[in-house]
Design an enzyme around this catalytic site. Structure first.
Site, short mmCIF file in Angstrom:
data_model
loop_
_atom_site.label_atom_id
_atom_site.label_comp_id
_atom_site.label_asym_id
_atom_site.label_seq_id
_atom_site.Cartn_x
_atom_site.Cartn_y
_atom_site.Cartn_z
N GLY A 1 0.45 -1.49 6.46
CA GLY A 1 -0.38 -0.41 6.66
C GLY A 1 -1.86 -0.91 7.02
O GLY A 1 -1.94 -2.09 7.18
N LYS B 1 -6.72 7.25 9.77
CA LYS B 1 -7.25 5.73 9.82
C LYS B 1 -7.74 5.43 11.20
O LYS B 1 -8.29 4.24 11.39
CB LYS B 1 -6.16 5.03 9.32
CG LYS B 1 -5.57 5.40 7.82
CD LYS B 1 -6.29 4.75 6.86
CE LYS B 1 -5.65 4.95 5.60
NZ LYS B 1 -4.63 4.04 5.27
N ASP C 1 -6.40 0.08 6.73
CA ASP C 1 -7.51 0.91 6.33
C ASP C 1 -8.29 1.52 7.54
O ASP C 1 -8.53 2.55 7.27
CB ASP C 1 -8.58 0.16 5.47
CG ASP C 1 -7.73 -0.26 4.28
OD1 ASP C 1 -7.11 0.42 3.46
OD2 ASP C 1 -7.41 -1.65 4.16
N GLY D 1 0.77 -1.07 -0.20
CA GLY D 1 -0.04 -0.12 -0.03
C GLY D 1 0.92 1.24 0.02
O GLY D 1 2.09 1.34 0.18
N SER D 2 0.23 2.33 0.02
CA SER D 2 0.82 3.54 -0.22
C SER D 2 1.61 4.16 1.00
O SER D 2 2.45 4.90 0.95
CB SER D 2 -0.19 4.78 -0.52
OG SER D 2 -1.14 4.92 0.40
N GLU E 1 -0.98 -10.85 3.50
CA GLU E 1 -0.64 -10.01 4.52
C GLU E 1 -0.90 -10.82 5.84
O GLU E 1 -0.28 -10.51 7.03
CB GLU E 1 -1.48 -8.52 4.50
CG GLU E 1 -0.92 -7.67 3.24
CD GLU E 1 -1.79 -6.48 3.35
OE1 GLU E 1 -1.34 -5.54 2.73
OE2 GLU E 1 -3.05 -6.48 3.51
C1 5RP Z 1 -3.57 -3.80 1.39
C2 5RP Z 1 -3.65 -3.17 2.70
C3 5RP Z 1 -3.19 -1.95 3.00
O1 5RP Z 1 -2.12 -1.87 4.14
C4 5RP Z 1 -4.16 -1.04 3.63
O2 5RP Z 1 -5.09 -1.00 2.04
C5 5RP Z 1 -3.59 0.77 3.56
O3 5RP Z 1 -3.26 0.98 2.33
P1 5RP Z 1 -2.75 2.56 2.17
O4 5RP Z 1 -1.41 2.81 3.17
O5 5RP Z 1 -2.31 2.70 0.82
O6 5RP Z 1 -3.63 3.44 2.61
O7 5RP Z 1 -4.27 -3.59 3.42
O8 5RP Z 1 -4.16 -4.90 1.31
#
Ligand code: 5RP
Length: 231
Positions: free
Chosen positions: A86, A125, A88, A31-32, A107
């Protein structure tokens, strides 16, 4: 001016990589936000740090290889010293919803063998209760409609994740149903109910797995929240 969310992500990632020591085997998130941690680890490797890593997605693996981070196959792993990933959503008990980036199954496999599991987020978050973010549920494409109906019977509105006009395919060639439950009062119970459905490969609840949450705010504040409270 730098995007405030990106600043928070970079700050959290910068703090998380301070936990890394020579000789460790690491889990690389997806993720970002995890992106910035992988960049930081790449810099540490460039400066001579000796570590090994497994990646939670093909995308993170490709980035790690570009940065010359030594990637080992999952078959070579018994445990991981640290994983940085990361999320959500993060609630006050450090329960998570993950899978917005579609990597939830890998993950969770990585998280499950990690000794110290660090979650990095920008402060947006952090929530009181999980559920505003739809719960990603990875399902077997075969008979996905049946699985969808069983998920709906738990009280959500499942939505097939799409990539253009085709269902989005995970790295494991599964579909993802994004399930809007609204506010979730008992995530551990719902996690059990969702995972009991045959056809569900994994859900995006990470209950009691995180050891530390590191959140970054655009103003420069970094909070480290451990299972035992703020540290
Ligand atoms: C990927 C994930 C990411 O960690 C989650 O979506 C957070 O992403 P981001 O840091 O881009 O907000 O679980 O499957």
């Amino acid at each position: 001016m730098e995007n405030p969310a990106i600043k928070g992500k970079k700050l959290a990632a910068g703090k998380a990589i301070e936990y890394i020591r020579a000789g460790m085997t690491l889990g690389l998130g997806t993720g970002s936000t995890a992106y910035w941690a992988i960049q930081g680890i790449g810099d540490m490797v460039k400066e001579g740090l000796s570590i090994k890593a497994v990646a939670t997605s093909l995308q993170s693996e490709a980035l790690a290889r570009e940065l010359n981070i030594p990637i080992i196959p999952f078959s070579a792993v018994d445990h991981l010293d640290i994983t940085i990933d990361g999320a959500d959503e993060v609630d006050k008990e450090l329960n998570l919803i993950k899978g917005g980036g579609g990597a939830l199954l890998r993950e969770k496999i990585v998280a499950a063998v990690t000794k110290f599991y660090i979650i990095i987020v920008d402060e947006s978050k952090l929530v009181d209760k999980l559920g505003k973010f739809p719960l990603p549920v990875e399902v077997a494409p075969f008979a996905w409609e049946l699985t969808e109906r069983k998920l709906a019977a738990l009280g959500c509105t499942p939505k097939m994740r799409m990539a253009g006009d085709q269902p989005y395919l995970t790295d494991n060639n599964h579909y993802i149903l994004d399930c809007s439950f609204g506010t979730i009062h008992d995530p551990a119970l719902l996690h059990r109910q969702v995972s009991d459905i045959t056809g569900v490969m994994e859900d995006g609840f990470f209950i009691g797995m995180a050891d530390v949450i590191i959140s970054g705010a655009p103003g420069g504040e970094v909070k480290v929240i451990s299972k035992n409270g703020k540290v």
